[in-house]
Design a protein around this motif. Structure first.
Motif, PDB file in Angstrom:
ATOM      1  N   PHE A 172       0.856  -1.188   0.000  1.00 15.17           N
ATOM      2  CA  PHE A 172       0.000   0.000   0.000  1.00 15.17           C
ATOM      3  C   PHE A 172       0.888   1.233   0.000  1.00 15.17           C
ATOM      4  O   PHE A 172       2.111   1.157   0.173  1.00 15.17           O
ATOM      5  CB  PHE A 172      -0.949  -0.003   1.203  1.00 15.17           C
ATOM      6  CG  PHE A 172      -0.327   0.379   2.520  1.00 15.17           C
ATOM      7  CD1 PHE A 172      -0.558   1.627   3.087  1.00 15.17           C
ATOM      8  CD2 PHE A 172       0.494  -0.517   3.213  1.00 15.17           C
ATOM      9  CE1 PHE A 172       0.008   1.972   4.305  1.00 15.17           C
ATOM     10  CE2 PHE A 172       1.056  -0.181   4.427  1.00 15.17           C
ATOM     11  CZ  PHE A 172       0.814   1.069   4.980  1.00 15.17           C
ATOM     12  N   SER A 173       0.274   2.377  -0.231  1.00 17.06           N
ATOM     13  CA  SER A 173       1.004   3.639  -0.314  1.00 17.06           C
ATOM     14  C   SER A 173       0.229   4.727   0.401  1.00 17.06           C
ATOM     15  O   SER A 173      -1.008   4.652   0.536  1.00 17.06           O
ATOM     16  CB  SER A 173       1.214   4.054  -1.778  1.00 17.06           C
ATOM     17  OG  SER A 173       1.903   3.063  -2.506  1.00 17.06           O
ATOM     18  N   LEU A 174       0.962   5.745   0.840  1.00 17.59           N
ATOM     19  CA  LEU A 174       0.348   6.908   1.466  1.00 17.59           C
ATOM     20  C   LEU A 174       0.816   8.175   0.754  1.00 17.59           C
ATOM     21  O   LEU A 174       1.957   8.255   0.289  1.00 17.59           O
ATOM     22  CB  LEU A 174       0.734   7.015   2.944  1.00 17.59           C
ATOM     23  CG  LEU A 174       0.308   5.897   3.889  1.00 17.59           C
ATOM     24  CD1 LEU A 174       0.859   6.165   5.292  1.00 17.59           C
ATOM     25  CD2 LEU A 174      -1.216   5.768   3.934  1.00 17.59           C
ATOM     26  N   GLY A 175      -0.099   9.156   0.701  1.00 16.18           N
ATOM     27  CA  GLY A 175       0.250  10.471   0.184  1.00 16.18           C
ATOM     28  C   GLY A 175      -0.263  11.533   1.131  1.00 16.18           C
ATOM     29  O   GLY A 175      -1.365  11.406   1.683  1.00 16.18           O
ATOM     30  N   LEU A 176       0.546  12.567   1.359  1.00 16.65           N
ATOM     31  CA  LEU A 176       0.154  13.674   2.223  1.00 16.65           C
ATOM     32  C   LEU A 176      -0.179  14.876   1.361  1.00 16.65           C
ATOM     33  O   LEU A 176       0.629  15.305   0.534  1.00 16.65           O
ATOM     34  CB  LEU A 176       1.290  14.013   3.193  1.00 16.65           C
ATOM     35  CG  LEU A 176       1.061  15.185   4.147  1.00 16.65           C
ATOM     36  CD1 LEU A 176      -0.087  14.899   5.112  1.00 16.65           C
ATOM     37  CD2 LEU A 176       2.349  15.503   4.917  1.00 16.65           C
ATOM     38  N   LYS A 177      -1.384  15.410   1.555  1.00 16.09           N
ATOM     39  CA  LYS A 177      -1.834  16.571   0.776  1.00 16.09           C
ATOM     40  C   LYS A 177      -1.346  17.876   1.409  1.00 16.09           C
ATOM     41  O   LYS A 177      -1.008  17.923   2.601  1.00 16.09           O
ATOM     42  CB  LYS A 177      -3.360  16.585   0.696  1.00 16.09           C
ATOM     43  CG  LYS A 177      -3.956  15.444  -0.121  1.00 16.09           C
ATOM     44  CD  LYS A 177      -4.035  15.798  -1.596  1.00 16.09           C
ATOM     45  CE  LYS A 177      -4.868  14.777  -2.363  1.00 16.09           C
ATOM     46  NZ  LYS A 177      -5.072  15.166  -3.762  1.00 16.09           N
ATOM     47  N   ALA A 178      -1.310  18.915   0.602  1.00 12.25           N
ATOM     48  CA  ALA A 178      -0.878  20.222   1.079  1.00 12.25           C
ATOM     49  C   ALA A 178      -1.783  20.754   2.181  1.00 12.25           C
ATOM     50  O   ALA A 178      -1.353  21.561   3.008  1.00 12.25           O
ATOM     51  CB  ALA A 178      -0.817  21.215  -0.081  1.00 12.25           C
ATOM     52  N   ASP A 179      -3.057  20.277   2.227  1.00 15.81           N
ATOM     53  CA  ASP A 179      -3.979  20.739   3.264  1.00 15.81           C
ATOM     54  C   ASP A 179      -3.838  19.959   4.564  1.00 15.81           C
ATOM     55  O   ASP A 179      -4.619  20.151   5.504  1.00 15.81           O
ATOM     56  CB  ASP A 179      -5.428  20.685   2.763  1.00 15.81           C
ATOM     57  CG  ASP A 179      -5.885  19.260   2.449  1.00 15.81           C
ATOM     58  OD1 ASP A 179      -5.121  18.294   2.705  1.00 15.81           O
ATOM     59  OD2 ASP A 179      -7.018  19.100   1.947  1.00 15.81           O
ATOM     60  N   GLY A 180      -2.837  19.031   4.642  1.00 14.20           N
ATOM     61  CA  GLY A 180      -2.605  18.276   5.865  1.00 14.20           C
ATOM     62  C   GLY A 180      -3.396  16.996   5.977  1.00 14.20           C
ATOM     63  O   GLY A 180      -3.330  16.325   7.018  1.00 14.20           O
ATOM     64  N   TYR A 197      -1.850  16.934   9.548  1.00 19.20           N
ATOM     65  CA  TYR A 197      -0.691  16.048   9.477  1.00 19.20           C
ATOM     66  C   TYR A 197       0.471  16.739   8.760  1.00 19.20           C
ATOM     67  O   TYR A 197       0.270  17.509   7.814  1.00 19.20           O
ATOM     68  CB  TYR A 197      -1.049  14.757   8.743  1.00 19.20           C
ATOM     69  CG  TYR A 197      -1.981  13.854   9.524  1.00 19.20           C
ATOM     70  CD1 TYR A 197      -1.533  13.161  10.639  1.00 19.20           C
ATOM     71  CD2 TYR A 197      -3.313  13.691   9.141  1.00 19.20           C
ATOM     72  CE1 TYR A 197      -2.383  12.326  11.363  1.00 19.20           C
ATOM     73  CE2 TYR A 197      -4.169  12.862   9.855  1.00 19.20           C
ATOM     74  CZ  TYR A 197      -3.698  12.182  10.959  1.00 19.20           C
ATOM     75  OH  TYR A 197      -4.543  11.361  11.670  1.00 19.20           O
ATOM     76  N   THR A 198       1.681  16.427   9.204  1.00 16.82           N
ATOM     77  CA  THR A 198       2.867  17.036   8.601  1.00 16.82           C
ATOM     78  C   THR A 198       3.856  16.009   8.057  1.00 16.82           C
ATOM     79  O   THR A 198       4.781  16.375   7.334  1.00 16.82           O
ATOM     80  CB  THR A 198       3.614  17.918   9.624  1.00 16.82           C
ATOM     81  OG1 THR A 198       4.015  17.108  10.739  1.00 16.82           O
ATOM     82  CG2 THR A 198       2.719  19.055  10.105  1.00 16.82           C
ATOM     83  N   ALA A 199       3.692  14.733   8.415  1.00 14.55           N
ATOM     84  CA  ALA A 199       4.607  13.695   7.934  1.00 14.55           C
ATOM     85  C   ALA A 199       3.900  12.350   7.955  1.00 14.55           C
ATOM     86  O   ALA A 199       2.993  12.123   8.763  1.00 14.55           O
ATOM     87  CB  ALA A 199       5.867  13.635   8.790  1.00 14.55           C
ATOM     88  N   ILE A 200       4.318  11.443   7.065  1.00 13.64           N
ATOM     89  CA  ILE A 200       3.720  10.114   6.947  1.00 13.64           C
ATOM     90  C   ILE A 200       4.815   9.067   6.788  1.00 13.64           C
ATOM     91  O   ILE A 200       5.903   9.361   6.308  1.00 13.64           O
ATOM     92  CB  ILE A 200       2.764  10.032   5.746  1.00 13.64           C
ATOM     93  CG1 ILE A 200       3.467  10.552   4.476  1.00 13.64           C
ATOM     94  CG2 ILE A 200       1.470  10.780   6.021  1.00 13.64           C
ATOM     95  CD1 ILE A 200       2.646  10.437   3.208  1.00 13.64           C
ATOM     96  N   SER A 201       4.486   7.833   7.208  1.00 12.01           N
ATOM     97  CA  SER A 201       5.412   6.723   7.017  1.00 12.01           C
ATOM     98  C   SER A 201       4.600   5.433   6.952  1.00 12.01           C
ATOM     99  O   SER A 201       3.897   5.079   7.906  1.00 12.01           O
ATOM    100  CB  SER A 201       6.429   6.660   8.162  1.00 12.01           C
ATOM    101  OG  SER A 201       7.415   5.688   7.904  1.00 12.01           O
TER     102      SER A 201
END
Length: 729
Positions: free
Chosen positions: A150-158, A180-184
């Motif tokens: 699976f994959s995650l993406g962080l949007k500019a709106d958090g 949110y400011t970071a993902i893993s």
């Protein structure tokens, strides 16, 4: 492989400060305008390398981010392109065109993600769980993280978007999905960092991977492995590890402070300290915790499943001396002590400018290997300096030079940095001796240098040598005999407009013998000189230069094969300001094994040692070491063709030192002495020919206490000899 059984998990690192800019590190997932600057460099890899995932391809340069996957790796370059290497079974190396405009990367277990400058995500490789199917609208992203399936993406709106396998809800971030400011992305779980410094974790909790330890606050970076190890970096520079601890992953090395980046591997952990050193701990089945030489100057890290990647500036070696005309030969010796191949570029600075032979660009030096370059194959000149730059790891370089049908020879370790100042303690211009000062200007611009001589009668400053021009990319030779006549001539070179490299060569008895050494970039209170002999007709001289404006006393002691010798007459020996003093060791000790320790309690001096044998038919010289070390690398050495090589080890400490010695040849590493115990105040000599017969034999000395190492080498019948201090990281 079944999706129900992950044999080779992987790591993801997200290094974004809560509400702040991204920290220097790897797996950069923020947009370029949000990221802290990372100095572009070369990628070094170590650990499991079954598919070449540790070997970044040549030219291995200009990388600003790296990411390690299952058995492959990704690197992001300054120009926005992605380089991929390692296993390609699932197309994970096939970055889609156009391969440009990328600002962040993430390597999953068997797939890759790239973030474009326009906020879109590109995915490629294995799509077993739909992890490459970026959902619409594919826009507005500022960070990406590739998990297993699976994959995650962080949007500019958090907000966070997840796609691919979702059996354990790993794609469903907790409410509110904002701030949110970071993902893993991990195995079947996810981590995310909120702007308030807290960490959210969701999905499986098989080994506590989603149980963030209290206090859940002040986090600035997070990393989820593709198994069950999780890492977090706190605002105070401390590291927190949770989840799997079967291999001691929770045992952060002391001091648990001063860290700037974290990256969790399969069952091991990686962290970067503010001083550029890397710490690795946990499972070490594939050597993933054995950070290779040199462990310094790293700017970013990334842990793959069982391998590691780090970015650091390329290491460059400089050798000012060299000549290939007039019957002289010059050889550059390159030693790769690391576990992976290294590529080098070699260039020459001559009296006529720089030469870069195409065949010397991108030369592969295999792991644990020594190779020799004959400079006469590339140019014919009296003035040739050398520059060697390594990529993908570090090498050690020395230079040997021979003349008059190999009736004389001299040699020296190279230096890794130019300097504004150089001090050269040895030199003589009387009694038929010649002294030459060799100055290399590796800069892209002309520099001026000032050359002065410290003699037994004080300082000599020829007006013609103040502001002497050295054009860009050239080598200049200065004959000290033209300016001063003395048996005691030390040299000081100062470059106010840049940095240069300096060596000194000395010849005697109509060039029947010769010596050479790199200079010292600074004086020191202490000097250690491992080589020396005063028996069997040999002479040893200790040369002390005092570049200060005031007189200093020095204390001289000798470490021998029978212990330390301290003569009262050599305690507090006076060395006047701006002078050079010569001390004949034979007057105080008689032994085949004589090492020296010089201490200056009220100032700083410069020390070298010269040694003569067989009625002065041969001579050797070397700069001293300003400090002992537990590791020493000596690139030169030969034991075939009638040549002898000796490793000289001095233990100036107060405790017993246990030594392990390894020799590196064109066929790989050869074990030498193991577990040799050297008493304090003693000097020991090791004949390399007892362990290996080869024309190319470099040496690595490892000790459990700091020692000092040199290497002496003799030609057939002792017609010639040369010596050099080793390199200590």
């Amino acid at each position: 492989m079944s999706k129900n059984r992950v044999l080779i998990p992987f790591v993801i690192v997200m290094l974004i400060a809560a509400g702040a800019a991204q920290l220097p590190g790897v797996r950069a997932t923020a947009r370029a305008d949000d990221a802290a600057a990372v100095v572009a460099g070369t990628v070094k890899g170590w650990g499991w390398n079954d598919a070449g995932q540790c070997n970044a391809p040549y030219p291995n340069s200009d990388f600003i981010a790296v990411s390690g996957g299952g058995s492959f790796s990704l690197g992001l370059t300054e120009d926005g392109s992605i380089v991929a290497w390692g296993d390609n079974t699932y197309g994970q190396l096939d970055v889609p065109e156009p391969n440009s405009g990328f600002v962040a990367i993430s390597a999953g277990y068997r797939h890759g993600l790239g973030l474009k400058q326009d906020g879109t995500i590109v995915a490629w490789g294995d799509n077993t769980g739909g992890q490459c199917n970026v959902p619409a609208p594919n826009s507005g992203f500022k960070a990406v993280s590739a998990g297993v399936w699976f994959s995650l993406g962080l949007k500019a709106d958090g907000s966070i978007v997840g796609w691919g396998e979702n059996d354990e809800g790993q794609c469903n971030p907790p409410a509110p999905n904002s701030g949110y400011t970071a993902i893993s992305a991990g195995f079947r779980y996810s981590l995310a960092l909120r702007s308030d410094g807290t960490v959210e974790a969701w999905g499986t909790n098989y080994r506590g991977e989603t149980s963030v330890p209290a206090p859940n606050s002040d986090f600035v970076a997070i990393s989820a492995s593709h198994m069950y190890t999780c890492m977090g970096l706190k605002e105070d520079g401390s590291v927190v590890v949770w989840g799997d601890n079967q291999h001691g992953q929770h045992n952060v090395p002391a001091p648990n402070s001063g860290f700037t980046a974290v990256s969790a591997g399969n069952a091991h952990c990686l962290a970067l300290r503010s001083d550029g050193t890397v710490e690795a701990w946990g499972d070490n089945s594939y050597g993933q915790n054995d950070v290779p030489f040199l462990n310094r100057d790293h700017t970013a890290i990334a842990a793959g499943d069982n391998h590691n990647l780090a970015i650091k500036p390329p290491l460059t070696w400089y050798m000012a001396e060299g000549s290939t005309a007039g019957g002289m030969e010059t050889f550059v010796l390159v030693m790769n002590p690391g576990p992976q191949p290294v590529y080098i570029d070699m260039a020459f600075d001559t009296a006529d400018g720089r030469l870069t032979p195409p065949e010397l660009q991108g030369v592969k030096i295999p792991a644990e290997f020594r190779t020799t370059f004959n400079l006469g194959r590339y140019t014919n000149t009296y003035d040739i300096s050398t520059r060697v730059t390594s990529y993908g790891g570090e090498v050690v370089c020395e230079r040997s030079m021979y003349g008059n049908g190999r009736t004389w020879a001299h040699e020296s370790i190279a230096t890794t940095a130019p300097s504004q100042e150089w001090f050269l303690a040895e030199g003589a211009t009387d009694g038929g001796m010649e002294t030459w000062i060799l100055i290399q200007n590796p800069n892209d611009f002309e520099v001026s240098v000032a050359v002065e001589f410290d003699t037994d009668n004080g300082r000599v400053s020829p007006p013609e040598l103040q502001g002497l021009s050295v054009p860009a990319h050239t080598r200049r030779s200065i004959r000290a005999n033209d300016w001063v006549k003395s048996y005691n001539v030390a040299t000081h070179v100062f470059c106010p407009t840049g940095e240069v490299v300096c060596e000194r060569s000395m010849y005697g008895d109509a060039r029947t013998w010769a010596t050479n050494s790199i200079g010292a970039a600074a004086p020191s209170q202490e000097w250690f000189l491992a080589e020396g002999a005063t028996d069997g007709g040999m002479e040893t001289w200790i040369l002390v230069q005092n570049p200060n404006d005031f007189e200093v006393p020095v204390t001289v002691e000798f470490d021998t094969d029978t212990g330390k010798i301290s003569s009262p007459e050599l305690q507090g020996l006076s060395v006047p300001a701006h002078t050079r003093r010569s001390i004949r060791a034979n007057d105080w000790v008689s032994s085949f094994n004589v090492a020296t320790h010089v201490f200056c309690p009220t100032g700083e001096v410069v020390c070298e040692r010269s040694m003569y044998g067989d009625g002065r038919t041969w001579a050797t010289n070397s700069i001293g070491a300003a400090a002992p070390s537990q590791e020493w690398f000596l690139a030169e050495g030969a034991t075939d063709g009638g040549m002898e090589t000796w490793i000289l080890v001095q233990n100036p400490g107060t405790g017993y030192a246990e030594l392990n010695i390894t020799f590196m040849t064109p066929t790989g590493a050869v074990p030498g002495p193991r577990g040799f115990v050297l008493a304090p105040g003693y000097r020991a000599s090791f004949p390399v020919g007892s362990y290996v017969t080869d024309f190319d034999a470099a040496t690595l000395v490892e000790a459990d206490r700091p020692v000092v190492c040199e290497r002496a080498m003799y030609g057939p019948g002792h017609v010639w000899a040369h010596d050099s201090l080793g390199f200590a990281p």
